[in-house]
Design a protein around this motif. Structure first.
Motif, PDB file in Angstrom:
ATOM      1  N   ASN A 329       0.950  -1.237  -0.028  1.00 33.89           N
ATOM      2  CA  ASN A 329      -0.308   0.375   0.401  1.00 33.89           C
ATOM      3  C   ASN A 329       0.838   0.924   0.011  1.00 33.89           C
ATOM      4  O   ASN A 329       0.098   2.604  -0.915  1.00 33.89           O
ATOM      5  N   GLU A 330       1.759   1.590   1.039  1.00 34.15           N
ATOM      6  CA  GLU A 330       2.795   2.748   0.782  1.00 34.15           C
ATOM      7  C   GLU A 330       3.625   2.640  -0.166  1.00 34.15           C
ATOM      8  O   GLU A 330       4.151   3.367  -0.659  1.00 34.15           O
ATOM      9  N   TYR A 332       3.146   1.548  -3.066  1.00 32.64           N
ATOM     10  CA  TYR A 332       1.938   2.512  -4.435  1.00 32.64           C
ATOM     11  C   TYR A 332       2.106   4.041  -3.910  1.00 32.64           C
ATOM     12  O   TYR A 332       2.569   4.572  -4.949  1.00 32.64           O
ATOM     13  N   LYS A 333       1.915   4.269  -3.060  1.00 36.26           N
ATOM     14  CA  LYS A 333       2.208   6.085  -3.183  1.00 36.26           C
ATOM     15  C   LYS A 333       3.101   5.875  -2.410  1.00 36.26           C
ATOM     16  O   LYS A 333       3.368   7.645  -3.135  1.00 36.26           O
ATOM     17  N   GLN A 336       3.384   5.981  -6.292  1.00 34.58           N
ATOM     18  CA  GLN A 336       2.766   7.367  -7.234  1.00 34.58           C
ATOM     19  C   GLN A 336       3.611   9.056  -7.028  1.00 34.58           C
ATOM     20  O   GLN A 336       3.564  10.006  -7.641  1.00 34.58           O
TER      21      GLN A 336
END
Ligand SMILES: [Zn+2]
Length: 428
Positions: A329-330, A332-333, A336
């Protein structure tokens, strides 16, 4: 003992970033396990046998167990310590806590808790830093061996720039590492990693000793840290004034190879990237840690384009979760913020087969191929009310995986198998 594990089965045979033909998905699949090893993976209808023990996990997904290639065992009670960047965080919180692992009773108690946390989060293999004390590595290997987990670990070598209670010497670091290595490397599923903590806490004499050990044991991994934080890089340059850059410290002592795992690699110079690619040295991305300690944004696509193989890891206790789902999850960020994309298929490949490739162990772990060790995670994408509500609108496998990646944690891990044995809850 033979058993059949049934569910929606998913594993990867190629990197989704390279090719569309990258995974195998079986809606009613099964994994035939005998003596802790996968004998076959296929459709349930093809693998079922009369009299065979069956465990039915439908409608949950079954994947290879997660692999965490960078985590600190003695930081189980350091995780979530407030407010510092790397060097302050080490001195204020981490070194005093690691000093407690000189006590074998404490190390043993924490080793059990640590491994229980890993398997509760679906992680079946890890590459772990222990404390400087041989007792900490002894405790972790003994507990891991008892659970038959594939663990790669080593005591940190560190002979300067820390409180005395967590320092060895160049010679003692060599001797203790060698003794542990000879005892544990290749015993069951245990493997030893030669572990100079990082350039700041190892003198040139100790780096030389680490290089000697690596040359004497070319089948061992070497793990350390590199280019995590700008103050760390500046201090490293002061301590090694003749080094061309941070990587050159490790290069000078002969540590660069496909067995080298370099945690972080956030602020790399062009020469470092080139040399890592040429030598096959691995980078390990630790997104929750890099965000928590304010270290910086890993360049996943840039390193990949340069030909570097990267793992992705929690780095507990600089990292903030044992969950590889939360790590993805992190990750992915972070990507981004770099203008990069991480698809859910690529993310789950990374945490399984991708990390196994980074360790050179994809013939043993990270897939559900025949002959692999039967390390599995069973995932429920509707584990919480919010996930269940979101899942009502999910149409594809990729969407289901993305919900797990963004919203999932240990609650989404319905079961974890280590060498065919259930490790979680009533099933354990
Ligand atoms: Zn670390």
């Amino acid at each position: 003992m033979r058993q059949l594990i049934r569910g929606r089965v998913l594993d990867f045979h190629a990197d989704p970033a390279d090719t569309e033909d990258n995974h195998r998905y079986l809606e009613d699949g099964a994994i035939l396990i005998e003596d802790g090893v996968i004998r076959a993976t296929g459709d349930y209808a093809d693998l079922r046998e009369d009299g065979l023990t069956e465990i039915d996990h439908r409608p949950y997904l079954i994947l290879p167990g997660f692999i965490d290639p960078h985590i600190h065992f003695p930081q189980v009670q350091v995780i979530a310590s407030w407010g510092a960047q790397l060097l302050d965080w080490l001195n204020t919180y981490t070194f005093p806590e690691e000093a407690r692992f000189a006590d074998p009773a404490h190390a043993q108690a924490m080793a059990g808790r640590f491994l229980d946390l890993l398997t509760a989060h679906g992680t079946t293999s890890a590459v772990a830093f222990c404390s400087v004390h041989p007792e900490s590595a002894e405790a972790l290997f003994a507990a891991s061996d008892a659970r038959n987990m594939a663990m790669i670990a080593g005591k940190v070598m560190m002979d300067r720039n820390a409180i005395a209670a967590v320092q060895d010497t160049a010679q003692q670091g060599y001797d203790d590492s060698k003794r542990l290595l000879e005892k544990w490397h290749g015993r069951g599923r245990q493997r030893y990693a030669i572990t100079p903590r990082f350039a700041i806490t190892s003198s040139p004499e100790q780096m030389h000793a680490a290089g000697t050990l690596a040359a004497e044991h070319p089948d061992c991994h070497v793990q350390t840290h590199m280019s995590e934080n700008l103050d760390e890089i500046a201090l490293t340059k002061q301590l090694y004034p003749t080094a061309r850059d941070y990587l050159d410290v490790y290069e000078k002592y002969g540590l660069l190879s496909e067995n080298l795992l370099l945690g972080h690699c956030v602020h790399l110079q062009p020469r470092e990237i080139k040399r890592m690619a040429e030598t096959g040295s691995r980078a390990v991305f630790c997104p929750t840690s890099n965000l928590f300690l304010g270290s910086g944004l890993f360049d996943a696509e840039g390193l990949r384009a340069a030909g570097i193989t990267s793992g992705i890891a929690t780095d507990v206790g600089g990292g903030t979760s044992y969950s590889m789902l939360q790590t993805l999850n992190e990750g992915y960020k972070v990507m981004q913020l770099r203008g990069q994309k991480l698809t859910s298929l690529a993310a789950f490949h990374w945490a399984t087969r991708g990390n196994a490739i980074a360790l050179g162990m994809d013939d043993q772990i990270g897939t559900l191929a025949k002959g692999s060790d039967a390390d599995l995670v069973v995932l429920n994408a509707s584990a919480t009310p919010a996930m269940a509500l979101r899942m009502e609108r999910a149409q594809t496998l990729a969407e289901e995986l993305f919900i797990l990646q963004i919203m999932g944690d240990d609650r989404a891990v319905a079961q974890t198998y280590v060498a065919g044995r259930p490790m979680k809850g009533d099933g354990a």
